[in-house]
Design an enzyme around this catalytic site. Sequence first.
Site, PDB file in Angstrom:
ATOM      1  N   SER A  24       0.801  -1.247  -0.091  1.00 24.42           N
ATOM      2  CA  SER A  24       0.043   0.018  -0.110  1.00 24.42           C
ATOM      3  C   SER A  24       0.766   1.023  -0.077  1.00 24.42           C
ATOM      4  CB  SER A  24      -1.243   0.056   1.223  1.00 24.42           C
ATOM      5  OG  SER A  24      -0.472  -0.556   2.463  1.00 24.42           O
ATOM      6  N   HIS A  40      -3.548  -3.601  -5.694  1.00 26.86           N
ATOM      7  CA  HIS A  40      -3.576  -3.268  -4.244  1.00 26.86           C
ATOM      8  C   HIS A  40      -5.139  -3.475  -3.921  1.00 26.86           C
ATOM      9  CE1 HIS A  40      -3.634   0.262  -1.312  1.00 26.86           C
ATOM     10  NE2 HIS A  40      -3.551  -0.743  -0.653  1.00 26.86           N
ATOM     11  N   GLU A  95      -6.566  -1.272  -6.847  1.00 29.26           N
ATOM     12  CA  GLU A  95      -5.749  -0.415  -7.637  1.00 29.26           C
ATOM     13  C   GLU A  95      -4.857  -1.122  -8.420  1.00 29.26           C
ATOM     14  OE1 GLU A  95      -5.815   3.679  -5.139  1.00 29.26           O
ATOM     15  OE2 GLU A  95      -4.372   2.148  -4.511  1.00 29.26           O
ATOM     16  N   ASN A 128      -5.112   6.459  -0.879  1.00 28.76           N
ATOM     17  CA  ASN A 128      -4.469   6.622   0.504  1.00 28.76           C
ATOM     18  C   ASN A 128      -3.923   8.260   0.119  1.00 28.76           C
ATOM     19  OD1 ASN A 128      -4.895   4.690   1.963  1.00 28.76           O
ATOM     20  ND2 ASN A 128      -3.180   3.409   1.469  1.00 28.76           N
TER      21      ASN A 128
HETATM   22  P1  NAI Z   1       0.189  -9.472   8.197  1.00 29.64           P
HETATM   23  O1  NAI Z   1       1.294  -9.031   9.059  1.00 29.64           O
HETATM   24  O2  NAI Z   1      -1.421  -9.677   8.600  1.00 29.64           O
HETATM   25  O3  NAI Z   1       0.416 -10.699   7.203  1.00 29.64           O
HETATM   26  C1  NAI Z   1       1.752 -10.756   6.587  1.00 29.64           C
HETATM   27  C2  NAI Z   1       2.189 -12.173   6.424  1.00 29.64           C
HETATM   28  O4  NAI Z   1       3.310 -12.351   5.656  1.00 29.64           O
HETATM   29  C3  NAI Z   1       2.660 -12.785   7.595  1.00 29.64           C
HETATM   30  O5  NAI Z   1       2.012 -14.081   7.885  1.00 29.64           O
HETATM   31  C4  NAI Z   1       4.216 -13.138   7.772  1.00 29.64           C
HETATM   32  O6  NAI Z   1       4.441 -14.382   8.380  1.00 29.64           O
HETATM   33  C5  NAI Z   1       4.237 -13.252   6.213  1.00 29.64           C
HETATM   34  N1  NAI Z   1       5.489 -13.081   5.752  1.00 29.64           N
HETATM   35  C6  NAI Z   1       6.367 -11.897   6.341  1.00 29.64           C
HETATM   36  N2  NAI Z   1       7.510 -12.196   5.616  1.00 29.64           N
HETATM   37  C7  NAI Z   1       7.624 -13.077   4.718  1.00 29.64           C
HETATM   38  C8  NAI Z   1       8.197 -13.697   3.587  1.00 29.64           C
HETATM   39  N3  NAI Z   1       9.501 -13.153   3.436  1.00 29.64           N
HETATM   40  N4  NAI Z   1       7.868 -14.752   2.771  1.00 29.64           N
HETATM   41  C9  NAI Z   1       6.651 -15.215   3.178  1.00 29.64           C
HETATM   42  N5  NAI Z   1       5.758 -14.923   4.112  1.00 29.64           N
HETATM   43  C10 NAI Z   1       6.249 -13.477   4.875  1.00 29.64           C
HETATM   44  O7  NAI Z   1       0.005  -8.142   7.060  1.00 29.64           O
HETATM   45  P2  NAI Z   1      -1.013  -7.651   6.223  1.00 29.64           P
HETATM   46  O8  NAI Z   1      -1.847  -6.612   6.822  1.00 29.64           O
HETATM   47  O9  NAI Z   1      -1.998  -8.736   5.535  1.00 29.64           O
HETATM   48  O10 NAI Z   1      -0.218  -6.775   5.159  1.00 29.64           O
HETATM   49  C11 NAI Z   1       0.433  -7.332   3.917  1.00 29.64           C
HETATM   50  C12 NAI Z   1       0.703  -6.529   2.921  1.00 29.64           C
HETATM   51  O11 NAI Z   1      -0.337  -6.114   2.276  1.00 29.64           O
HETATM   52  C13 NAI Z   1       1.598  -5.344   3.192  1.00 29.64           C
HETATM   53  O12 NAI Z   1       2.339  -4.987   2.229  1.00 29.64           O
HETATM   54  C14 NAI Z   1       0.570  -4.320   3.747  1.00 29.64           C
HETATM   55  O13 NAI Z   1       1.085  -2.898   3.217  1.00 29.64           O
HETATM   56  C15 NAI Z   1      -0.448  -4.536   2.440  1.00 29.64           C
HETATM   57  N6  NAI Z   1      -1.875  -4.080   2.684  1.00 29.64           N
HETATM   58  C16 NAI Z   1      -2.389  -4.308   4.031  1.00 29.64           C
HETATM   59  C17 NAI Z   1      -3.747  -3.840   3.895  1.00 29.64           C
HETATM   60  C18 NAI Z   1      -4.296  -3.606   5.671  1.00 29.64           C
HETATM   61  O14 NAI Z   1      -5.346  -2.989   5.782  1.00 29.64           O
HETATM   62  N7  NAI Z   1      -3.616  -4.653   6.550  1.00 29.64           N
HETATM   63  C19 NAI Z   1      -4.469  -3.023   3.177  1.00 29.64           C
HETATM   64  C20 NAI Z   1      -3.703  -3.156   1.854  1.00 29.64           C
HETATM   65  C21 NAI Z   1      -2.473  -3.426   1.649  1.00 29.64           C
END
Ligand code: NAI
Length: 515
Positions: free
Chosen positions: A123, A144, A156, A194
């Site tokens: 994001s 996105h 997006e 955003n």
């Molecule tokens: P989260 O922390 O809930 O999940 C991330 C997952 O990725 C975790 O399960 C972790 O173990 C895993 N992970 C971390 N490094 C890794 C790697 N090198 N290889 C494989 N798995 C790995 O995070 P969330 O909130 O789901 O966000 C993930 C992405 O989505 C980020 O880039 C965030 O900016 C984006 N995003 C998040 C939103 C939100 O509202 N939470 C909305 C839109 C985008």
Amino acid sequence: MTALPPTQTIGVIGAGTMGAGIAQVAAQAGHEVWLYDLSAAAVDAGLHHISTGLDKLVARGKMTSDHKDAVMGRLKPAQDLAQLANAALVVEVIVEKLDVKQDLFKKLEDICPSDTILASNTSSISITSIAAGLTHPERLVGMHFFNPAPIMKLVEVVSGLATSQDVATTIYDTATAWGKKAVYAKSTPGFIVNRVARPFYAEALRVVQEGGSDFATLDAVMRDCGGFRMGPFELMDLIGHDVNYAVTNSVFDAYYGDPRFLPSLVQKELVNAGRLGRKTNAGFYDYQDTAQPIKINDYPPVNRSLERIDVVGDCSAIASLIAILKTLEGVDLQIDENRAKPAEIKIGSAVLKLCDGRFATVRSREEGIENLIHFDLALDYATTPRIAIAKSLQATNDALLEAVAFFQRLGKQVNVIEDLPGLIVMRTVAMLANEGADAVHQQVCSPQDVDIAMKNGVNYPIGPLQWTKRIGLSTVYETLKGLGQSYGEDRYRLSPLILKMVAAGRELDTLAEKD
Ligand code: NAI
């Protein structure tokens, strides 16, 4: 149509909040989905989360249990990244760190054939930066989604410098085939949503910081009168102030400190205090069991007879208000629209005007109006149950009471707030429109995609550019110009696109029209 057909496999890396949701969306669209995470427990938890979510749909009769089983059957836990080798599209949904994402995509280039599309759900990180160093940066694109991914409609589709148009089109069409509303955006900080949404929070924080209104009244005005699903303060409490403040800071820093995105000291104090919102049981609102009910500052009933209303001037920005005035019984309504300046509504000693970007006090002196009362912009004056008004310092209390009684007669709750430029809804809508117009001006996206993004990514009742058309670009222009004069800050500078279109006497949606 170049959407990836459901016969093709999708890989999702990262099984957290967003990854599980995206995997669910792809599986519901008929794809086999391999879900990988560094932590096998996260994959199990992600699949469990999807399963319980689908159980709820089954319980509500929105999905058959056979369908649920079929969706779950298409979701496969991957123990090794190599199991994603057959995917036509791999969506990265891991931790928001550039170097970690770059490493992952480099590994994927060794695993997947060169025509596999690689997408990132980032994001805030530049798609161009994530793709830098790849052998085939043209196949990397931003995809996105918004939280929760199975529910929020927007995707997006973000192109970096190297992204090929074919890849972007395939992702756009695939997202559409998955039941989403897709928009194209150039990789720039905050993409569309955003970035354009920043004033929704920033203007509210500023009004409260300046003592214009209390936060609960402001939320009520934004909900009831602005038509927004949630007020900015309850929404910031829900998102978490740490997260919301971090997004604002990241956009502010990414635009080299452009004052348009200036973070708020009010929010910083909450972060400093650890009052992060719902998750800590305290933010602007108190979420503890012992919390007192919130009081909205509604004006008590004022008993005055309404016999005559004189409307003079251009009514186009307040057409829905004039329409309800025409339905009032026993009131002598005189309308003279033959004046170029914005309409004045005269009731007794009071002169009511839709606010612009000036203090009512300043406008009163500049326009020579003695008892000026400003009222706020409404999405629809016919249906709004509430209106915010403010009196100039020169106006008498009697004029204020005339204005309160007038809106109460129309069935509205009235919130008398302090005299601030653009009150609440008007300044927010003008700044959202300005930011949307500037995104268009800077070639980030089309005007249509600004509106689609804000309606589907953050549930705005109407796109900011559509809203601008409804009240007239000149109304937004005057409001922004007034805000700029009132504050003397670059934050309120007009988008060059608005300046140009106002000069041409055209609305923003005519941009694509050739003369
Ligand atoms: P989260 O922390 O809930 O999940 C991330 C997952 O990725 C975790 O399960 C972790 O173990 C895993 N992970 C971390 N490094 C890794 C790697 N090198 N290889 C494989 N798995 C790995 O995070 P969330 O909130 O789901 O966000 C993930 C992405 O989505 C980020 O880039 C965030 O900016 C984006 N995003 C998040 C939103 C939100 O509202 N939470 C909305 C839109 C985008």
